[in-house]
Each structure stands twice: as structure tokens, then as C-alpha cells.
Motif scaffolding. Structure first.
Motif: not given
Length: 489
Positions: A7-15, A29-37, A107-111, A133-138
Motif C-alpha cells: 500500500g501507500s505506507d511502506p513502513n506500516a506494521p504487518p497486517v 515479488a509484489e514489493l519493488p526495491a525503493v531507492a535501493g532498499l 542492514r535494517l533500514s526503512q523508506v 525529483g525524490g526518493i523512490g520513483f517506485e
């Protein structure tokens, strides 16, 4: 931890509950890498590490020291929760997280929720060297470098000071840094601007006021200069002034603009005073390698400096190399003095972190808006000009410790370290008509023979100040009054 839902928040807790391996892989497979993360699923939580499953089916681990120990729960933009005691305090089996690989370890990271933008230009012709233009065109296709119009804050102040220098003020003109109250219908009533930190320093030279980004000096300077004069001068430099509000808040950079527009204006400062237009595409070649179209930007002719152009070159509007010549929009001497003042921002002011680049030819200015909501840094040498911005798309505060010098400047430093690798560190030549004289730093006037505190300052020859004992006349830079402003002492 991030969510298994794309969804829109890549750092939300698991549902969802922990899934079998096949389901984990399908989710990853449905989650693209974002800015190398890269996305990864937590499969095991141990005492000093967690085991992870990556989208390619490989398994690895994240050690306690690699981001787990440093994780803190978010409380607000100004506060985080307590430190975790073990990996289990941070993650659980089934969590989908973001990881990045550094020094052969995950390393643990986050968007990040905050966004950033960067624009870098060749100041001689406006060629766009880099545009982010921003962090993560994805996650977002919105180009903040060209489309996001944000208030630049103090990042706009150099252009106010340029207009003032052009009008006859000097780097040594004295303006009072003291509280003021503005009663102006265009500002919706009473306005009480402040300096960062809430302190006031009394009579201040313009050079020092720009170096330390004194808001009250800038407002008084604009009042003496005249708002219409600033707007006209800004338009001359290339700003779109059609929507500039004709009030004193312009002194604090309240007119919103895109990073690209600001970078183009800083190119004027970097190239010696010439207006260039940013362009992205240099040429278009066909499949046979033949050029079917080439950009023809106006250019600053460095070879033309100090040489008289021929009548043919003048009539054609071309330089010695056959290029269209960029037009001068800032007096050469005003440009030199302002550049020298902006070098002080790096060596003595809000941009001191840039000293880590160990160069003597850098100049620039920080910018921070109320909140802080926006953090900026624009800076340059003779070869590269770069603007960086950091903020939230939702116009929420960054946090009380995030300023232009702490949030945007580090990005600028990292970029310019690489961009200037082949750029020689060279001093600008002093143009004809510039005088360097000793002045009293308290009065801004010529220093006496026995003045032990005297400092050197640059002036246009016709604006060299008189000795202190000959003063008293009404000159630009002298503190004035006005029905709309009253000093509070």
C-alpha cells in the motif's frame, strides 16, 4: 517494520499473520526495491540477529549491530522512544522489512517519509548535470525538482542583497538588527518576524547579516531598498515574478518556487552575472548516429573575458566560439562582492559543514522555513551549481533540529564531493573598479591609522565609505523609520 501489503505506507506494521515460504515470496515479488532498499521477510528472530528471506529466494541475516540496536519507535518529529533490548523488541516473524547491503552485510533500514530533491547545473550554459525529483520513483512519480513549489526561506536572501548592492548599499552598510512589528494589510494584520534563536544583535554590517542569516536585517534592508525594486531585479535575474506578493515578507523567501528555478538563479551568481536557461537534452541522434537535433543554449564565454568583441560578433549575438552569448544581468562588481560574502557563509556562517570538502572556491546559502518545514542549501563554484531541498510532501514539520545546514547541506556535500572531483580550486580574479580598504567593523566606515580592530572590505570604487569623523550624511544602509514599523527596545 514495513508492511506485507504493498500500500501507500511502506513502513506500516504487518497486517497479516506469518506466512509460509511460498506466500512470503509471492508477497515480496509484489514489493519493488525503493531507492535501493530491498524488501525482505523475517523468518527467525534470535538473541543477536534475525534471519531474513529475500525476493530472489535467498536467505541471509541482519545482525544486532546492523540497524536493530539503533531502531527506536517513532513518537513525533521531535522524539523517539526508548532503545530496544533485543531483536524481539524490534521485529517479529512474518514482518516485511526494508534492508540495504553495506560492507558485505545486510542492514535494517526503512523508506523515509521525508522527501528530497536535487538540481545541478553547468552555470556557463544551464545544462542540467543532475536532477533528482525524490526518493523512490517506485513510490511517487512526482518530480519535486521541477514541480514542487516550496518557500525557499533564507535561500532567497542573496538576491535581495544583490539588489541592494546594485542600488548602492555596500557589504559594510549598517542595518539595525532589532525587533520590529509590521502593520500591513497584505500580511493580514500584525507580523512579528524573528531571527532564528530569538536573539537580536543591534547595528550589523550587511556582510555579517548575510553570513549569519539575520532575518530582521533583511526585512529592514528591503524596506529601505523598496519592494518593487527587488521584484524588478529578481525578474531581471530570471525569476518568474508574476505572483510575487509585493510585501516585506519577500525578504524572508516566502514566495514558493521549484528547486530548478532557484538553481537557475544561483547559476547567475556562479557564472559571474549572466542569465542562462536550464536544459536537459543536449542533442538527438538517429539510429545511424547522425545528429538530427542539437540544443543551442546561450553560453557564458570565458574566453571573451577581458577581450573586446568584434562588430560581427556583437551584431550576431555570438561569442568568439560561435555560440549564442548569454546576456549580463548582474553587474560584474556586484557579483564579485556578493560571491565573496557567500564564501563567508561557508567559512564562518551557516554553511560551515561544507568546509569538509577542503576547498576555497565554494559559496552558498542555507534556507529554512517556519516549522522547520523546508530545508535548503544552494551553493556553487565556477564550474557547478547545485540546489538541494528536504521536506515532507504533506507540509508537516521536519523536526526542531532539521535546518538547511543539517538536512539539505549534507546531501549537497556528498554530491559536490564527486561533482567537483575534476574541478580545479581557483580564486576569482578581482574585477576592475573594485577597491579593498580597511574599515571599522562597528561603523562600516574607513578605519583610522590607529584602529587595531580594522578589517578589509571590498567596495565598488564609487561607494568607498568616508572616514568616521566625516560622517553624518544620509546614505544607503542608514537605519530609518516608517509609519508601518516601530522598533521595540
Amino acid at each position: 517494520p514495513a508492511t506485507a501489503d504493498a500500500g501507500s505506507d511502506p513502513n506500516a506494521p504487518p497486517v497479516t499473520a506469518p506466512l509460509p515460504r511460498e506466500a512470503w515470496l509471492a508477497t515480496l515479488a509484489e514489493l519493488p526495491a525503493v531507492a535501493g532498499l530491498a524488501p525482505a521477510a523475517v523468518t527467525t528472530v534470535e538473541a543477536d540477529r534475525v534471519r531474513i528471506l529475500l525476493a530472489d529466494g535467498s536467505e541471509d541475516e541482519v545482525l544486532w549491530e546492523n540497524g536493530l540496536r539503533q531502531a527506536r519507535p517513532y513518537l513525533s518529529e521531535n522524539a523517539v522512544g526508548g532503545a530496544p533490548g533485543s531483536p524481539a523488541d524490534v521485529l517479529a516473524v512474518g514482518d516485511v522489512i526494508r534492508v540495504d547491503r553495506r560492507n558485505d552485510a545486510w542492514r535494517l533500514s526503512q523508506v523515509p517519509a521525508a522527501q528530497a530533491a536535487l538540481v545541478s547545473l553547468d552555470p556557463d550554459d544551464g545544462a542540467i548535470l543532475s536532477l533528482v525529483g525524490g526518493i523512490g520513483f517506485e513510490l511517487s512519480k512526482f518530480n519535486r525538482a521541477t514541480q514542487a513549489e516550496r518557500q525557499p526561506g533564507s535561500n532567497f536572501k542573496p538576491f535581495l542583497y544583490a539588489a541592494a548592492l546594485d542600488a548602492g548599499f555596500t557589504a559594510a552598510s549598517i542595518i539595525n538588527d532589532a525587533p520590529i512589528v509590521l502593520e500591513d494589510a497584505s500580511l493580514e494584520g500584525i507580523w512579528r518576524p524573528e531571527n532564528d534563536g530569538g536573539k537580536f544583535y543591534g547595528p550589523t554590517r550587511l556582510r555579517w547579516a548575510l553570513t549569519k542569516s539575520r532575518n530582521l536585517v533583511s526585512i529592514r534592508l528591503l524596506r529601505q531598498l523598496g519592494v518593487s525594486r527587488l521584484i524588478d531585479y529578481a525578474g531581471q535575474l530570471g525569476f518568474d515574478t508574476s505572483d510575487f506578493a509585493p510585501d516585506l515578507s519577500l525578504a524572508l523567501g516566502t514566495h514558493a518556487m521549484a528547486p530548478l528555478e532557484l538553481a537557475a538563479a544561483y547559476a547567475v551568481l556562479a557564472n559571474g552575472g549572466y542569465r542562462v536557461e536550464p536544459y536537459l537534452i543536449a542533442r538527438v541522434d538517429d539510429s545511424a548516429g547522425e545528429t538530427v537535433w542539437a540544443a543551442d543554449p546561450v553560453r557564458v564565454c570565458r574566453d571573451c573575458e577581458g577581450r573586446e568583441l568584434s562588430m560581427e560578433e556583437i551584431l550576431a549575438g555570438e561569442d568568439a566560439n560561435g555560440h549564442r552569448s548569454a546576456g549580463r544581468v548582474m553587474d560584474e562588481r556586484v557579483n564579485f562582492i556578493l560571491d565573496d560574502m557567500l564564501q563567508d557563509v561557508i567559512t564562518r556562517g551557516t554553511g560551515r559543514r561544507a568546509l569538509t570538502l577542503k576547498r576555497k572556491d565554494l559559496a552558498g546559502k542555507t534556507g529554512t522555513t517556519n516549522g522547520p518545514m523546508d530545508a535548503w542549501f544552494s551553493g556553487y563554484n565556477r564550474d557547478v551549481v547545485t540546489t538541494t531541498w528536504v521536506g515532507f510532501d504533506a507540509y508537516t514539520p521536519l523536526g526542531r533540529r532539521e535546518f538547511g545546514g543539517t538536512a539539505a547541506l549534507p546531501i549537497w556535500i556528498d554530491f559536490m564531493r564527486e561533482a567537483l572531483a575534476d574541478s580545479p580550486d581557483r580564486e576569482r580574479p578581482v574585477p576592475a573598479g573594485i577597491a579593498s580598504v580597511r574599515i571599522n567593523p562597528e561603523t562600516g566606515r574607513l578605519a583610522g591609522a590607529g584602529d587595531s580592530d580594522a578589517i578589509f572590505e571590498y567596495f565598488r570604487e564609487e561607494y568607498v565609505p568616508e572616514p568616521a569623523e566625516g560622517g553624518g550624511e544620509d546614505v544607503p544602509g542608514k537605519t530609518g523609520t516608517d509609519d508601518l514599523i516601530r522598533d521595540i527596545f
